[in-house]
Scaffold this motif. Structure first.
Motif, mmCIF file in Angstrom:
data_model
loop_
_atom_site.group_PDB
_atom_site.id
_atom_site.type_symbol
_atom_site.label_atom_id
_atom_site.label_comp_id
_atom_site.label_asym_id
_atom_site.label_seq_id
_atom_site.Cartn_x
_atom_site.Cartn_y
_atom_site.Cartn_z
ATOM 1 N N ARG A 1 0.851 -1.189 0.000
ATOM 2 C CA ARG A 1 0.000 0.000 0.000
ATOM 3 C C ARG A 1 0.892 1.246 0.000
ATOM 4 O O ARG A 1 1.711 1.432 0.907
ATOM 5 C CB ARG A 1 -0.915 0.000 1.229
ATOM 6 N N ILE A 2 0.697 2.096 -0.992
ATOM 7 C CA ILE A 2 1.528 3.280 -1.165
ATOM 8 C C ILE A 2 0.646 4.521 -1.028
ATOM 9 O O ILE A 2 -0.358 4.656 -1.736
ATOM 10 C CB ILE A 2 2.207 3.287 -2.555
ATOM 11 N N LEU A 3 1.024 5.414 -0.137
ATOM 12 C CA LEU A 3 0.246 6.624 0.077
ATOM 13 C C LEU A 3 0.613 7.671 -0.978
ATOM 14 O O LEU A 3 1.763 8.075 -1.102
ATOM 15 C CB LEU A 3 0.499 7.194 1.474
ATOM 16 N N LEU B 1 0.723 0.334 5.958
ATOM 17 C CA LEU B 1 1.088 1.275 4.900
ATOM 18 C C LEU B 1 2.583 1.136 4.662
ATOM 19 O O LEU B 1 3.388 1.282 5.580
ATOM 20 C CB LEU B 1 0.729 2.704 5.328
ATOM 21 N N ALA B 2 2.978 0.841 3.415
ATOM 22 C CA ALA B 2 4.383 0.503 3.133
ATOM 23 C C ALA B 2 5.260 1.730 2.900
ATOM 24 O O ALA B 2 6.395 1.794 3.378
ATOM 25 C CB ALA B 2 4.468 -0.425 1.922
ATOM 26 N N VAL B 3 4.762 2.688 2.133
ATOM 27 C CA VAL B 3 5.562 3.848 1.743
ATOM 28 C C VAL B 3 4.658 5.066 1.632
ATOM 29 O O VAL B 3 3.506 4.960 1.195
ATOM 30 C CB VAL B 3 6.272 3.620 0.377
ATOM 31 N N VAL B 4 5.191 6.218 2.015
ATOM 32 C CA VAL B 4 4.525 7.504 1.828
ATOM 33 C C VAL B 4 5.264 8.258 0.722
ATOM 34 O O VAL B 4 6.498 8.262 0.688
ATOM 35 C CB VAL B 4 4.539 8.339 3.124
ATOM 36 N N THR B 5 4.539 8.879 -0.195
ATOM 37 C CA THR B 5 5.167 9.704 -1.223
ATOM 38 C C THR B 5 4.753 11.162 -1.030
ATOM 39 O O THR B 5 3.621 11.446 -0.630
ATOM 40 C CB THR B 5 4.765 9.261 -2.640
ATOM 41 N N ALA B 6 5.682 12.080 -1.319
ATOM 42 C CA ALA B 6 5.381 13.507 -1.176
ATOM 43 C C ALA B 6 6.184 14.298 -2.196
ATOM 44 O O ALA B 6 7.381 14.052 -2.377
ATOM 45 C CB ALA B 6 5.698 13.996 0.236
ATOM 46 N N THR B 7 5.539 15.249 -2.846
ATOM 47 C CA THR B 7 6.199 16.032 -3.890
ATOM 48 C C THR B 7 6.427 17.487 -3.508
ATOM 49 O O THR B 7 6.880 18.275 -4.328
ATOM 50 C CB THR B 7 5.370 15.975 -5.185
ATOM 51 N N SER B 8 6.139 17.849 -2.266
ATOM 52 C CA SER B 8 6.456 19.198 -1.800
ATOM 53 C C SER B 8 6.556 19.196 -0.281
ATOM 54 O O SER B 8 6.006 18.323 0.400
ATOM 55 C CB SER B 8 5.389 20.209 -2.243
ATOM 56 N N ALA B 9 7.263 20.200 0.238
ATOM 57 C CA ALA B 9 7.379 20.339 1.684
ATOM 58 C C ALA B 9 6.027 20.657 2.299
ATOM 59 O O ALA B 9 5.695 20.188 3.397
ATOM 60 C CB ALA B 9 8.389 21.439 2.015
ATOM 61 N N GLU B 10 5.231 21.440 1.590
ATOM 62 C CA GLU B 10 3.920 21.811 2.112
ATOM 63 C C GLU B 10 3.010 20.604 2.259
ATOM 64 O O GLU B 10 2.217 20.521 3.209
ATOM 65 C CB GLU B 10 3.279 22.848 1.189
#
Length: 261
Positions: free
Chosen positions: A8-10, A184-193
Motif C-alpha cells: 500500500r503506497i500513500l 502502509l508501506a511507503v509515503v510519497t510527497a512532492t512538496s514540503a507543504e
C-alpha cells in the motif's frame, strides 16, 4: 521494474494530479492509497490577473513555475495567453512545458536535468540578464530564491500569482486505520507543504506512526524539511517525475537500503 507485491503506497498529490502515479502503482502490483494533502484553487483576483496579462509589453521573460501556473493563468484569462514576439518563455520542468505547448505557447528555456529554480538559473540564457524584466507566474507564497537570484544578476522581477494552496477537507479514517495496523508501506510527497499538511491532517495521535514509515520525496530540499519534521527514513528520487517516484518506491518495497537520515 520490480513488482510491488500488493504494498500500500500513500499518494499525497493534489487530487487532479494523482491519477498517473496511482495508475503506475496499480500497474506494478501495488495498491495506491489516495489521500491528497494539498489542494490547488484559483486566485480570487481574476480581474487583476487579466489586467497584468493584457500588459506584458514591459517583460522580456515570462517564467512559469509549474503546470498549475500555466493552467490557472490561462483559465483566468479566458482560455488563452498572448505571446509577444519580443518575449521569451521559461518553464521549470517538462510538465510545465507540455502545459504551455498545449495552449499554443512556445518554450524557449527549460532545464535539461533537475526541474527546479536552481537548474533554471544554471542555464546559459539566465547568465547575462542585466536590465531585463521578468514576470514569474506562480502560486501565492512561493519560494523567493529565483527572484532574488535574478535581481542579483541585474534583472527586474515582478510576480503574477494565479492560484493558492490550501489544506483539503478529507475523511482521514481509512488512513488512520492503515497507520494503526502498520499496513502502509511507503509515503510519497512532492512538496514540503504536502508533508506539513499531512502531519496536520493525521493529527497528533497518529503522528509517530506516520514518521516511522519510509518516505519518498523528489528533492534534497524536501528531504531536509522532512528531517526537520521528524521523518525517520527518507529516500530521494533521481528525478521529480511519477516514473522516478515509482522506481524509488519499488526499490524500498523489494530490498533493504541503508538509511542516511
Amino acid at each position: 521494474m520490480a513488482n510491488l507485491k500488493g504494498a500500500r503506497i500513500l499518494v499525497t498529490r493534489p487530487e487532479h494530479q494523482a491519477g498517473k502515479l496511482s495508475q503506475l502503482i496499480t500497474e506494478h502490483g501495488g495498491e495506491a492509497v489516495r489521500f491528497p494533502a494539498l489542494a490547488i484553487v484559483e486566485h480570487e483576483d481574476s480581474m487583476g490577473i487579466q489586467q497584468k496579462l493584457a500588459n506584458l509589453d514591459k517583460f522580456q521573460w515570462l517564467v512559469f513555475i509549474s503546470a498549475n501556473a500555466v493552467n490557472f493563468a490561462v483559465k483566468a484569462n479566458g482560455g488563452k495567453i498572448r505571446q509577444l514576439s519580443t518575449q521569451r518563455i521559461a518553464a521549470i520542468g517538462s510538465s510545465t512545458a507540455q502545459a504551455l505547448q498545449a495552449v499554443g505557447l512556445s518554450v524557449d528555456v527549460m532545464p535539461e536535468s533537475s526541474y527546479n529554480s536552481e537548474a533554471l538559473l544554471a542555464t546559459a540564457q539566465m547568465q547575462h540578464i542585466d536590465g531585463q524584466c521578468f514576470l514569474i507566474v506562480r502560486g501565492m507564497g512561493g519560494r523567493e530564491e529565483l527572484a532574488e537570484a535574478l535581481r542579483s544578476r541585474g534583472a527586474e522581477v515582478d510576480y503574477l500569482e494565479v492560484y493558492k494552496r490550501i489544506i483539503p477537507r478529507m475523511d482521514n479514517s481509512h488512513l488512520l486505520a492503515l497507520l494503526a495496523t502498520n499496513t502502509l508501506a511507503v509515503v510519497t510527497a512532492t512538496s514540503a507543504e504536502v508533508l506539513q499538511n499531512l502531519l496536520v491532517m493525521v493529527g497528533i495521535g497518529a503522528r509517530q506512526q506516520l514518521l516511522k514509515i519510509p518516505l519518498v520525496v523528489v528533492s534534497e530540499r524536501i528531504r531536509c524539511v522532512a528531517v526537520e519534521l521528524g521523518f525517520e527514513r527518507i529516500a530521494v528520487t533521481e528525478y521529480p517525475s511519477d516514473t522516478a517516484i515509482l522506481e524509488t518506491v519499488a526499490t524500498l518495497c523489494n530490498r533493504s537500503i541503508e538509511w542516511q537520515n
